[in-house]
Design an enzyme around this catalytic site. Structure first.
Site, PDB file in Angstrom:
ATOM      1  N   GLU A  53       0.811  -1.351   0.103  1.00  9.59           N
ATOM      2  CA  GLU A  53      -0.037   0.073   0.117  1.00  9.59           C
ATOM      3  C   GLU A  53       0.918   1.569  -0.228  1.00  9.59           C
ATOM      4  O   GLU A  53       2.022   1.241   0.508  1.00  9.59           O
ATOM      5  CB  GLU A  53      -0.815   0.107   1.408  1.00  9.59           C
ATOM      6  CG  GLU A  53      -1.711   1.522   1.216  1.00  9.59           C
ATOM      7  CD  GLU A  53      -3.223   1.045   1.743  1.00  9.59           C
ATOM      8  OE1 GLU A  53      -3.353  -0.766   2.174  1.00  9.59           O
ATOM      9  OE2 GLU A  53      -3.638   1.856   2.393  1.00  9.59           O
ATOM     10  N   LYS A  97      -4.358  -0.644  14.036  1.00 13.14           N
ATOM     11  CA  LYS A  97      -4.349   0.785  13.680  1.00 13.14           C
ATOM     12  C   LYS A  97      -6.773   0.963  13.801  1.00 13.14           C
ATOM     13  O   LYS A  97      -6.657  -0.446  13.111  1.00 13.14           O
ATOM     14  CB  LYS A  97      -3.891   1.521  11.622  1.00 13.14           C
ATOM     15  CG  LYS A  97      -5.306   1.530  11.307  1.00 13.14           C
ATOM     16  CD  LYS A  97      -5.101   1.868   9.136  1.00 13.14           C
ATOM     17  CE  LYS A  97      -5.722   3.081   8.583  1.00 13.14           C
ATOM     18  NZ  LYS A  97      -5.136   2.663   7.360  1.00 13.14           N
ATOM     19  N   GLU A 142     -10.292   4.526   8.764  1.00  6.74           N
ATOM     20  CA  GLU A 142     -10.766   4.482   7.636  1.00  6.74           C
ATOM     21  C   GLU A 142     -11.040   2.703   7.357  1.00  6.74           C
ATOM     22  O   GLU A 142     -10.722   2.048   6.096  1.00  6.74           O
ATOM     23  CB  GLU A 142      -9.020   4.625   6.721  1.00  6.74           C
ATOM     24  CG  GLU A 142      -8.157   5.877   6.854  1.00  6.74           C
ATOM     25  CD  GLU A 142      -7.857   6.219   6.027  1.00  6.74           C
ATOM     26  OE1 GLU A 142      -6.415   5.435   5.270  1.00  6.74           O
ATOM     27  OE2 GLU A 142      -7.237   7.084   5.639  1.00  6.74           O
ATOM     28  N   ARG A 193      -1.873   4.054  17.149  1.00  9.72           N
ATOM     29  CA  ARG A 193      -2.036   5.001  16.015  1.00  9.72           C
ATOM     30  C   ARG A 193      -2.960   6.029  16.559  1.00  9.72           C
ATOM     31  O   ARG A 193      -4.365   5.548  16.437  1.00  9.72           O
ATOM     32  CB  ARG A 193      -1.985   4.404  14.790  1.00  9.72           C
ATOM     33  CG  ARG A 193      -0.679   3.451  14.171  1.00  9.72           C
ATOM     34  CD  ARG A 193      -1.151   3.701  12.835  1.00  9.72           C
ATOM     35  NE  ARG A 193      -0.404   4.126  11.964  1.00  9.72           N
ATOM     36  CZ  ARG A 193      -1.357   4.716  10.524  1.00  9.72           C
ATOM     37  NH1 ARG A 193      -2.288   3.935  10.552  1.00  9.72           N
ATOM     38  NH2 ARG A 193      -0.695   5.179  10.034  1.00  9.72           N
ATOM     39  N   LYS A 201       1.118  10.812  13.445  1.00 13.74           N
ATOM     40  CA  LYS A 201       1.869  11.561  12.651  1.00 13.74           C
ATOM     41  C   LYS A 201       2.221  12.650  12.741  1.00 13.74           C
ATOM     42  O   LYS A 201       1.375  13.660  13.730  1.00 13.74           O
ATOM     43  CB  LYS A 201       1.018  11.285  11.579  1.00 13.74           C
ATOM     44  CG  LYS A 201       0.201   9.813  10.906  1.00 13.74           C
ATOM     45  CD  LYS A 201      -0.305  10.036   9.057  1.00 13.74           C
ATOM     46  CE  LYS A 201      -0.797   8.272   9.161  1.00 13.74           C
ATOM     47  NZ  LYS A 201      -1.612   8.354   7.542  1.00 13.74           N
ATOM     48  N   ASP A 230      -2.035  14.249   6.769  1.00 11.53           N
ATOM     49  CA  ASP A 230      -2.195  12.997   6.608  1.00 11.53           C
ATOM     50  C   ASP A 230      -0.778  13.065   5.486  1.00 11.53           C
ATOM     51  O   ASP A 230      -0.905  13.183   4.358  1.00 11.53           O
ATOM     52  CB  ASP A 230      -3.529  11.912   5.451  1.00 11.53           C
ATOM     53  CG  ASP A 230      -2.551  10.298   4.915  1.00 11.53           C
ATOM     54  OD1 ASP A 230      -1.509  10.016   5.823  1.00 11.53           O
ATOM     55  OD2 ASP A 230      -2.988  10.143   4.509  1.00 11.53           O
ATOM     56  N   GLU A 250       4.010   9.876  -0.179  1.00 13.58           N
ATOM     57  CA  GLU A 250       2.323   9.198  -0.308  1.00 13.58           C
ATOM     58  C   GLU A 250       2.090  10.459  -1.221  1.00 13.58           C
ATOM     59  O   GLU A 250       1.104  10.322  -2.575  1.00 13.58           O
ATOM     60  CB  GLU A 250       1.946   8.423   0.286  1.00 13.58           C
ATOM     61  CG  GLU A 250       0.878   8.768  -0.223  1.00 13.58           C
ATOM     62  CD  GLU A 250      -0.830   7.851   0.412  1.00 13.58           C
ATOM     63  OE1 GLU A 250      -0.040   8.017   1.890  1.00 13.58           O
ATOM     64  OE2 GLU A 250      -2.014   7.957   0.805  1.00 13.58           O
ATOM     65  N   TRP A 284     -13.519  13.333   2.400  1.00 15.55           N
ATOM     66  CA  TRP A 284     -12.500  12.950   2.945  1.00 15.55           C
ATOM     67  C   TRP A 284     -12.114  13.983   4.027  1.00 15.55           C
ATOM     68  O   TRP A 284     -11.162  14.409   5.058  1.00 15.55           O
ATOM     69  CB  TRP A 284     -11.232  12.541   2.453  1.00 15.55           C
ATOM     70  CG  TRP A 284     -10.895  11.286   1.025  1.00 15.55           C
ATOM     71  CD1 TRP A 284     -12.308  11.101   0.448  1.00 15.55           C
ATOM     72  CD2 TRP A 284     -11.328  10.079   2.098  1.00 15.55           C
ATOM     73  NE1 TRP A 284     -12.221   9.295  -0.062  1.00 15.55           N
ATOM     74  CE2 TRP A 284     -11.661   8.973   0.615  1.00 15.55           C
ATOM     75  CE3 TRP A 284     -10.899   9.003   3.650  1.00 15.55           C
ATOM     76  CZ2 TRP A 284     -11.500   7.482   0.990  1.00 15.55           C
ATOM     77  CZ3 TRP A 284     -10.385   8.647   3.330  1.00 15.55           C
ATOM     78  CH2 TRP A 284     -11.206   6.998   2.235  1.00 15.55           C
TER      79      TRP A 284
HETATM   80  C1  GCV Z   1      -2.271   2.224   5.785  1.00  9.40           C
HETATM   81  C2  GCV Z   1      -3.234   7.905   4.347  1.00  9.40           C
HETATM   82  C3  GCV Z   1      -3.364   6.299   3.069  1.00  9.40           C
HETATM   83  C4  GCV Z   1      -3.259   5.085   3.697  1.00  9.40           C
HETATM   84  C5  GCV Z   1      -2.774   4.562   4.851  1.00  9.40           C
HETATM   85  C6  GCV Z   1      -3.906   5.502   6.059  1.00  9.40           C
HETATM   86  C7  GCV Z   1      -2.587   5.259   6.745  1.00  9.40           C
HETATM   87  O1  GCV Z   1      -4.490   7.458   5.010  1.00  9.40           O
HETATM   88  O2  GCV Z   1      -3.945   7.387   2.354  1.00  9.40           O
HETATM   89  O3  GCV Z   1      -2.957   4.186   2.213  1.00  9.40           O
HETATM   90  O4  GCV Z   1      -3.886   3.284   4.587  1.00  9.40           O
HETATM   91  O5  GCV Z   1      -2.634   7.003   5.368  1.00  9.40           O
HETATM   92  O6  GCV Z   1      -1.723   6.155   7.512  1.00  9.40           O
HETATM   93  O7  GCV Z   1      -3.413   4.316   7.864  1.00  9.40           O
END
Ligand code: GCV
Length: 675
Positions: A157, A279, A283, A316, A357, A362, A390, A538
Site C-alpha cells: 500500500e 490501526k 478508514e 496509532r 503522524k 496526512d 505518498e 475525506w
Molecule cells: C495504510 C493514508 C493512506 C492510506 C494509509 C493511511 C494510514 O490515508 O492513503 O493508504 O493506510 O494513510 O496511515 O493508515
C-alpha cells in the site's frame, strides 16, 4: 531478483596502496571479539567484509588479547557494562593502529562498527596506523522504527518501488535480500520494524497463527542479530475474524481471554517479538468505537495481554471521520486526533505508545505540527513520518524529506519551558519516559535499487541517521549518503547535494500553495487535481472561489487553533502573525491580500509555481553534469526520473496556475501564459 548494495558499497579508499602479488603479501587488519553473541558476530562479519573491500587487506581474527596486541593494525570489540552508555551507545577510540569499540550492550558494538566504517569512508582514511579518533554516541531516540505497509499478496500500500520482499502469494519470504536489508537498516541505527500493513486484512490476520509462526520466528531471529525487533500489525477484530467470537469488544471478558491466550501462544512461538502495532477505528478498520469504548479501553486490553512477555502496544492516533459530508461546514478533520486522544491522556497502560503522524491531516508536503505533541503529557508518544512519498512525488520525483523532518523535530510546542520541542517530547526528554521515538512509513520494495528512485534512498538513510542523532544537519546527512553511495568526488557531492536540498522546497512550490495541501488526484494521490477531493467525503477541502481560498480554522472558524498551547494558538489565529507557509491551512484569505514579500496571494501562487517548475528543470541539468562520474545504468535510471519530474512539475504548475486564473481572471503580473 538482483539488488544493489545501496549505501553499503564500501568503495575502495583512495590513496590506499595496492599491494602487488600474493594474498599473503597484503597488509593485514586483525579483528578481536571475545563475545560470541549473534549481534557481535554480525558486527565482526560486517567489519571483515567492509575492511577487505575498503583497504584490499587480509583480515585476521585474533583468538585472544595477546594476539590482538601483537598485530600491527586491528579493531577490538569490548563489552563493558559499567560504561553507562545504555544498550545501544558506543565509544570508539583509535590510536597507533589499534581501534577499540566499547559498549555496554551488544547493539552498541554493532552501531560502533558501522560508525567506524562510516568515518573511514567519509574521511577516506588511507591508513589505520595514522588514524587518531575518538567518538562517543548514545542514540537520541529509544525507538527508531520502520513501518512497512506490505500486503500478504505481495502488493505494497502506497509502495512505489516494486513489490514486497517480505510477502508473496500469502507466504513469508526469507532470502538474501532479507539479510541485506537488515544490514542496511541496522547500519543507520533502526532498531524496530513492522513488516505488514497497518490495514490488516485477509491472510494478514492469520500472521498471529500457527500458519506463520515458524517463518516469523526465523525472521525475528534474523533481524535480532542486527539489533532489530520485529513487531506485527494486528487486526483489532481478530477475535472475530480469527477466533470465531461474535465480538471484539475490549471490555468483554471473552475477548480479553482470547487475547490473553493468543498472546501466550504467540510469545511461546515468537519469543523475540516486540509487540503489536494497531490501526483502529480508522478508514474502515474495526476498533473500540464500534463497541462504544475508548481507545484507552482498546489499547489497555491488548497491553495487559502482552505485558507478561514484555510486549508493547503501539497504537496509532490516525483516527478521523472519513465519511464526512462536504456540505458540513462545522466538522474539521484536522481537529479529530486531538479531540479523540486528549480526553484520555494519562489513561493508557505504561506499555502502550501512541504513534502520532507529524501533522493533523496526512503527510502533506506542508502541515502544521500535530497539536497532540504539545497537548499530551501523561502518555508515551512516538512521531510518525512517511518516507514513502505518498503525497510528495511517490519516488518518481526527488523529494529529500530530511529538512522537513528537522523542522518538525525543532518545532517548539510550548508544552514545557525548557524541553518543549517535538524532539524533546518524542525522545522522552520532556517527561522522562523510556518508550518514545520516531517511526517512518518506509519506502523500500523489491526493485533492484530498493527505492525505485535511486535518490529516494537518501530518505531511508536520512531517517535512520536523524532518528539516531537528531543534531545532525540535513546537509551533513545528505553528504554522508552521497559519499557512501557514489563516492567522494567533488562535483558528484556538490550537484547531488544541491538537488537533494532544493527538492522539498521545490516540490512544495510547484504543488499546493501555502499549506493548503490535497490538490492531488483522488486515490492515486499522484498528479494535480485541484478539486479532486473537494466534493468528497475525506474532509480535505480548500473551498476556493473567485475571491478567496482556505478554511478558517481560527476560533472564529472551526476552532482548531485552540488546540495549540500559547503563544502558538494566538500566532496561528492571527492572519498577520501566522507563518506564511501555513497561511491557507489556518485562514481563508482573499487573492488580493498582500504578503510580506509585497506580492498578492495570487501572484505568490503564480510565482512559486513557475519557480518550482524551473527548479525541477535545473535538477536535470545538474544531473547531466555527472555523466561519466556515476555508473551508467544508475545515471540513466535517475536521468529518466528527473526528466519525468521536470515534465510533471510543469504540468503541476500549469494546472494549478490556470485553475486560479480561471477562478479570478486576474492575469500573471509577468505576463506568462496561463491557460
Ligand atoms: C495504510 C493514508 C493512506 C492510506 C494509509 C493511511 C494510514 O490515508 O492513503 O493508504 O493506510 O494513510 O496511515 O493508515
Amino acid at each position: 531478483m538482483e539488488f544493489t548494495k545501496a549505501w553499503l558499497q564500501y568503495h575502495s579508499i583512495k590513496g590506499v596502496k595496492e599491494t602487488e602479488g600474493s594474498e599473503e603479501s597484503k597488509t593485514e587488519i586483525t579483528i578481536y571479539n571475545e563475545h560470541k553473541c549473534d549481534i557481535t558476530k554480525s558486527a565482526v562479519e560486517e567489519l571483515q567484509m567492509a575492511l577487505a573491500s575498503l583497504y584490499g587487506s587480509r583480515i585476521a581474527l585474533a583468538q585472544n588479547e595477546a594476539e590482538f596486541q601483537s598485530a600491527t593494525a586491528g579493531i577490538r570489540l569490548v563489552l563493558n557494562t559499567s560504561l553507562g552508555l545504555g544498550q545501544e551507545g558506543y565509544h570508539i577510540r583509535s590510536a597507533q593502529g589499534k581501534i577499540t569499540i566499547s559498549a555496554s550492550g551488544e547493539a552498541g558494538l554493532l552501531y560502533g562498527a558501522f560508525a567506524l566504517l562510516r568515518k573511514l569512508q567519509l574521511d577516506q582514511v588511507p591508513d589505520l596506523m595514522t588514524f587518531t579518533w575518538e567518538e562517543e554516541k548514545i542514540p537520541a531516540n529509544p525507538f527508531r522504527m520502520l513501518n512497512h505497509w506490505d500486503n500478504m499478496d505481495g502488493e505494497i500500500e502506497r509502495g512505489y518501488s516494486g513489490k514486497s520482499f517480505f510477502f508473496e502469494k500469502e507466504e513469508i519470504l526469507i532470502n538474501d535480500r532479507t539479510k541485506a536489508y537488515a544490514r542496511m537498516i541496522a547500519s543507520v541505527g533502526i532498531n524496530a520494524l513492522t513488516i505488514n500493513n497497518v490495514n490488516v486484512k485477509g491472510a494478514a490476520t492469520e500472521l498471529i497463527s500457527d500458519r506463520y509462526y515458524d517463518k516469523l520466528d526465523k525472521l525475528s531471529g534474523l533481524f535480532a542479530a542486527y539489533g532489530i525487533k520485529l513487531y506485527l500489525s494486528i487486526n483489532f477484530a481478530a477475535p472475530i475474524d480469527l477466533g470465531g467470537l461474535t465480538t471484539a469488544d475490549p471490555c468483554d471478558s471473552r475477548v480479553c481471554d482470547w487475547w490473553n491466550r493468543k498472546a501466550q501462544e504467540i510469545w511461546e512461538r515468537l519469543p523475540l517479538l516486540g509487540g503489536f502495532l494497531v490501526k483502529a477505528d480508522s478508514e474502515g478498520r474495526s476498533g473500540p468505537f464500534t463497541y462504544g469504548r475508548t481507545h484507552a479501553d482498546g489499547a489497555n486490553m491488548l497491553a495487559q495481554a502482552v505485558k507478561p512477555y514484555g510486549g508493547l502496544i503501539i497504537w496509532r492516533c490516525f483516527v478521523y471521520n472519513c465519511q464526512q459530508d462536504w456540505r458540513d461546514l462545522k466538522t474539521d478533520r484536522a481537529k479529530a486526533g486531538y479531540d479523540h486522544f486528549m480526553p484520555i491522556d494519562g489513561k493508557f497502560a505504561d506499555n502502550v505508545i501512541l504513534q502520532i503522524k507529524n501533522g493533523p491531516m496526512d503527510f502533506q508536503v506542508r502541515e502544521p505540527i500535530s497539536p497532540l505533541f504539545g497537548g499530551l503529557k501523561k502518555t508515551n508518544m512516538m512521531l510518525e513520518v512517511q518516507i514513502a512519498q505518498e503525497y510528495t512525488g511517490q519516488q518518481m520525483h526527488v523529494c529529500y524529506l530530511i529538512p522537513w523532518f528537522k523542522e518538525i523535530l525543532e518545532f517548539n510546542t510550548y508544552c514545557d519551558e525548557e524541553h518543549g520541542t517535538v524532539a524533546d517530547i518524542i525522545s522522552g526528554k520532556t517527561y522522562g519516559n523510556a518508550l518514545a521515538g520516531m517511526v517512518a512509513v518506509t519506502n523500500t520494495g523489491n526493485d533492484s535499487n530498493w527505492t525505485g528512485h535511486d535518490l529516494a534512498a537518501a530518505n531511508l538513510y536520512g531517517f535512520g541517521r536523524l532518528a539516531f542523532d537528531m543534531t545532525l544537519a540535513s546537509e551533513e546527512i545528505a553528504g554522508e549518503w552521497i559519499s557512501q553511495t557514489y563516492g567522494n568526488e567533488g562535483k558528484v557531492q556538490e550537484n547531488i547535494k544541491k538537488i537533494l536540498l532544493m527538492s522539498w522546497p521545490a516540490y512544495e512550490k510547484y504543488t499546493s500553495p501555502l499549506g493548503i495541501g490535497w490538490m492531488v488526484k483522488p486515490n492515486s494521490h499522484f498528479g494535480p487535481d485541484v478539486d479532486g477531493y473537494e466534493y468528497d467525503r475525506w474532509g480535505t477541502y480548500h473551498k476556493a472561489d473567485h475571491k478567496a481560498i482556505g478554511l478558517d480554522r481560527t476560533m472564529k472558524g472551526t476552532g482548531y487553533t485552540g488546540q495549540y498551547n500559547e503563544p502558538l494558538a494566538s500566532i496561528y489565529g492571527e492572519l498577520t502573525r501566522c507563518p506564511e507557509e501555513l497561511l491557507l491551512f489556518f485562514h481563508r484569505v482573499e487573492y488580493d491580500y498582500v504578503l510580506s514579500s509585497g506580492k498578492t496571494l495570487l501572484q505568490h501562487i503564480y510565482d512559486t509555481h513557475f519557480e518550482g517548475a524551473q527548479e525541477a528543470e535545473l535538477f536535470v541539468r545538474l544531473w547531466e553534469e555527472l555523466q561519466g562520474m556515476i555508473e551508467e545504468e544508475t545515471y540513466q535510471r535517475v536521468l529518466q526520473r528527473l526528466n519525468f519530474q521536470r515534465e510533471h512539475a510543469k504540468e503541476w504548475c500549469d494546472v494549478i496556475n490556470s485553475y486560479f486564473y480561471r477562478k479570478t481572471l486576474i492575469p500573471d503580473a509577468q505576463g506568462r501564459t496561463l491557460y
